[in-house]
Design a protein around this motif. Structure first.
Motif, short mmCIF file in Angstrom:
data_model
loop_
_atom_site.label_atom_id
_atom_site.label_comp_id
_atom_site.label_asym_id
_atom_site.label_seq_id
_atom_site.Cartn_x
_atom_site.Cartn_y
_atom_site.Cartn_z
N ALA A 57 -17.70 -21.36 -19.08
CA ALA A 57 -17.47 -21.00 -19.97
C ALA A 57 -16.68 -21.62 -21.10
N ASN A 58 -15.45 -22.25 -20.83
CA ASN A 58 -14.30 -23.18 -21.44
C ASN A 58 -15.35 -24.15 -22.29
N VAL A 59 -16.59 -25.17 -21.39
CA VAL A 59 -17.14 -26.29 -22.49
C VAL A 59 -17.97 -25.38 -23.07
N VAL A 60 -18.27 -24.05 -23.17
CA VAL A 60 -19.80 -23.49 -24.13
C VAL A 60 -18.50 -23.30 -25.74
N ALA A 61 -17.07 -22.76 -24.59
CA ALA A 61 -16.28 -21.91 -25.93
C ALA A 61 -15.91 -22.82 -26.82
N ASN A 62 -15.86 -24.44 -26.52
CA ASN A 62 -15.10 -24.88 -26.86
C ASN A 62 -16.09 -25.65 -27.92
N ALA A 63 -17.12 -25.77 -27.49
CA ALA A 63 -18.43 -26.66 -28.52
C ALA A 63 -18.94 -25.57 -29.72
N MET A 64 -18.45 -24.20 -28.96
CA MET A 64 -18.68 -22.46 -29.83
C MET A 64 -17.98 -23.09 -31.19
N LYS A 65 -16.84 -22.76 -30.86
CA LYS A 65 -15.77 -23.29 -31.99
C LYS A 65 -16.12 -24.50 -33.13
N ASP A 66 -16.21 -25.74 -32.02
CA ASP A 66 -16.48 -26.54 -33.15
C ASP A 66 -17.48 -26.82 -34.18
N TRP A 67 -18.44 -26.15 -34.20
CA TRP A 67 -19.67 -25.47 -34.26
C TRP A 67 -18.99 -24.53 -35.66
N ALA A 68 -18.43 -23.75 -35.48
CA ALA A 68 -18.30 -22.32 -35.68
C ALA A 68 -17.29 -22.79 -37.03
N VAL A 69 -16.27 -23.82 -36.91
CA VAL A 69 -15.24 -24.81 -37.96
C VAL A 69 -16.41 -25.58 -39.14
N GLU A 70 -17.05 -26.17 -38.42
CA GLU A 70 -18.34 -26.44 -39.00
C GLU A 70 -18.41 -25.59 -40.47
N LYS A 71 -18.54 -24.10 -39.57
CA LYS A 71 -19.26 -23.24 -40.60
C LYS A 71 -18.89 -22.85 -41.66
N GLY A 72 -16.74 -23.22 -41.66
CA GLY A 72 -16.15 -22.79 -42.34
C GLY A 72 -15.69 -21.57 -41.62
#
Ligand code: ADP
Ligand code: MG
Length: 697
Positions: A45-60
């Protein structure tokens, strides 16, 4: 605009994104969770969360939210930012596995129907990894389920997921028994067709009834309505077309399969249909669709009305729940194939559905009950409140033949004899042939048509999945030890159709004779929410949910209480709004107009006794009489609302009081009000007219 395939799903953390952004091992572990429902390890979950966050930040995105579906009728969200102090007064953007998997919103302000005391505020949301996270308006949305700290279900998502599991388990058992060894999972699919109205924002702003209740509480009919049938499938106006285009784009970005759009029957009414998907995703997507519709309308100076009956005298809005079952091997179990008479597997599933709809017709009716939908069901514009099934000519004839041991001659065979050598597919039923049935077979799926436009589709699908799961499980028990499976299956199909044929009706559901006929057949006719809801807690229904582990007895009781209480509250708001409109705007307006008429008549008389004043005098008399009546009815309504408290100890009594007393007076008040509107100068009438609203876009 970017090309559609690139645009599609660009704001969704979907399969492709996961594959690109997650380490292989993490991706595999997550897939296991998604496909087999295995619990997710925190390190994953930690790895998924971090990847999700990076992606989301790129989407603004700067925030994330657990997005859930409490029992309020709308979705809920609370936004937390990703910021985390880094020790020297700066922040970094962080998102942990724990935050992804579990949230703890304060549950005390969400309806719980008494299963959770207000002081026990804790509740939590858990990530539903089978529905993708998405980015919207600067926030990462994580679809979640919502329950109380002690485990009671407080939302619509959890029971939906449970019901999908149940029908999968039972269908797989039957399919394996019938020799389909490769089937390991079955999913229910749904394509919800969504109706809505669009009106001009400037007019909306002047109608406090629509603002507070979603519908007009007063309003005389316009000279033109839908009688010319010139709106249905009509050419789409430029402003509406621009809205629809924008809407499609926004929905596509969110990975929603918006497919069909057209004008509906009533003026200003439209429809959007998506391509079907798995039930829980279809549910999330339909909730999102409704929200995006409202927001997109605002951008175009419009307001999207999702109420079931915004305007009297023209059609209200519904939602068609197209429902089917398919296997992990890609087979649609409701596809009859070329020779349905030989397709015993299809017939067995059909029999299970016929039995389910017959035995749990009350639950289907309950699942679509709402104050708004009460205006539609039985009003000859939507299916009636009586639940029945339409199978169409061909399937209907086949079922008849099975019941009566007659040979079935399919239309396909008839065609062959006329010289066509290719066996045509079992003909898809044109749903236009019977738009009056609440539950119609349409080729390879059932279309449940009684849903109101604003309804969360979770509830009807929970009912459908659970009741069909129950019948399949009974079938399995009956068949599992058979020595001659084929003849046992055939006998069971025949027995089931014979015992439950009363639910099948292929005629006109709007005909008066049907009401009498349905009564003879022993079918229920539950006209309003309170009448329907009373059956929610019938023993057979509680047994169904408890046995299938969808709800505990307390959880059903809670849902029953919430529905009734909510209904009473909604009618109460409508009554208060009417009183407000009557006293603050309508009475003063009519009174002012009467005064102007009086001044005119007096002025004419002062000028000369010869000038006729009969027009003014007639209007003065008529409006003055109506005004007295209107004012009396307003007072009567006020008294009725105050008296409601006396009935509030028990929610069924309370809701029934609102239906039978308060709502009845509202109707009378409206009738007088609308009649005054037709006699009052438009200059004086305080609200935009039906004509302006319905034809003003
Ligand atoms: P019809 O003309 O019979 O209403 P459509 O093809 O227009 O059929 O479909 C109407 C809706 O039904 C669409 O939303 C569509 O995606 C949905 N639908 C089609 N097949 C299925 C299925 N197997 N399961 C669920 N919904 C389906
Ligand atoms: Mg349809």
């Amino acid at each position: 605009m970017a090309k559609v395939p690139e645009l599609f799903g660009s704001m969704v953390f979907n399969e492709q994104t996961m594959q690109e952004r997650l380490p292989k091992a993490t991706y595999k572990a997550l897939q296991k969770t998604i496909q087999n429902g295995e619990p997710l390890d925190l390190s994953v979950a930690n790895v998924v969360a971090n990847a999700m966050k990076d992606w989301a930040v790129e989407k603004g995105c700067t925030h994330y939210t657990h997005w859930f579906q409490p029992m309020t009728g709308v979705t809920a969200e609370k936004h937390d930012s990703f910021i985390s102090p880094n020790g020297d007064g700066q922040v970094i953007m962080e998102f942990s596995g724990k935050e992804l998997v579990k949230g703890e919103p304060d549950a005390s302000s969400f309806p719980s129907g008494g299963i959770r005391a207000t002081f026990e505020a804790r509740g939590y949301t858990t990530w539903d990894p089978t529905s993708y996270a998405f980015a919207k308006d600067g926030t990462l949305y994580i679809p979640t389920a919502f329950c109380s700290y002690t485990g009671e279900v407080l939302d619509k998502k959890t029971p939906l997921l449970r019901s999908m599991e149940r029908i999968s388990t039972e269908a797989v058992k039957i399919l394996q028994l019938l020799g389909n060894k490769d089937v390991t999972r079955v999913t229910t699919t749904v394509g919800p067709e969504q109706e809505y109205f669009l009106i001009d924002k400037d007019m909306y702003d002047l109608r406090e009834d629509i603002i507070y209740t979603g519908r007009t509480l007063f309003g005389a009919k316009a000279p033109k309505g839908q009688e010319l049938d010139d709106h249905y499938f009509g050419s789409i106006k430029t402003r509406v077309a621009a809205f629809m285009r924008d809407l499609d784009t926004e929905l596509w970005k969110l990975g929603i399969f918006a497919k069909t759009k057209h004008n509906e029957v009533a003026p200003s009414q439209h429809e959007l249909a998506p391509i079907f998907s798995t039930t829980n995703i279809a549910t999330d997507h339909n909730e999102l669709t409704m929200e995006v519709m409202k927001k997109t309308a605002e951008k175009h100076g419009l307001v999207c009305l999702l109420h079931e009956k915004p305007f009297a005298g023209v059609n209200g809005s519904g939602k068609h729940n197209n429902w089917s079952i398919s296997t992990n091997t890609g087979k649609n179990l409701l596809d009859p194939g070329k020779e349905p008479e030989k397709n015993t597997q299809f017939l067995l599933f059909l029999a299970a559905i016929v039995k389910a709809v017959h035995e749990y017709q009350d639950l289907l009716r309950i699942s679509v009950a709402s104050a708004g939908n009460d205006h539609r069901l039985g009003a000859n514009e939507a299916p009636p409140a009586i639940i029945s099934m339409y199978l169409g000519d061909e399937l209907g004839a086949l079922v008849d033949a099975i019941i009566n041991d007659k040979e079935y001659v399919s239309k396909g065979k008839v065609k062959m004899e006329t010289g066509v050598d290719v066996l045509p597919d079992f003909k898809k039923d044109n749903s236009d042939r019977n738009r009056t049935s609440p539950f119609a077979f349409t080729g390879n799926k059932f279309e449940f048509r009684a849903l109101g436009s604003s309804l969360n589709i979770a509830c009807p699908n929970i009912m459908l999945n659970t009741m069909v799961a129950e019948e399949l499980s009974e079938f399995y028990d009956e068949l599992k030890d058979s020595d001659d499976l084929e003849s046992s299956v055939k006998a069971l199909i025949k027995k089931t159709f014979t015992e439950h044929q009363n639910i099948i009706f292929n005629g006109n559901n709007y005909a008066e004779e049907w009401v009498a006929e349905a009564e003879k057949r022993g079918l229920l006719n539950l006209k309003s929410l309170p009448e329907a809801m009373a059956h929610y807690i019938d023993k057979k229904n509680i047994d169904l949910f408890v046995k299938n582990k969808i709800y505990s007895k307390d959880e059903i009781q809670a849902r029953y209480e919430i529905e009734l209480e909510n209904y009473a509250k909604e009618i109460n708001i409508e009554a208060l709004t009417m009183i407000d409109m009557a006293k603050k705007k309508i009475i003063p307006a009519v009174s002012a107009y009467v005064r102007e008429l009086t001044d005119t008549a007096l002025a004419k008389k002062a000028l000369s006794a010869e000038i006729p004043t009969s027009v003014e005098e007639e209007l003065i008399t008529s409006l003055s009489n109506k005004l007295v009546c209107f004012s009396k009815k307003t007072t009567e309504l006020e008294d009725a609302v105050i008296k409601a408290d006396e009935y509030s100890k028990d929610n069924l009594t309370y809701a029934t009081y609102f239906r039978e007393t308060v709502f009845a007076i509202m109707q009378e008040l409206r009738a007088v009000g609308d009649s005054m509107e037709t006699e009052t100068s438009a200059e004086y009438w305080p609200y935009p007219s039906y004509g302006e609203m319905l034809f003003g876009v």
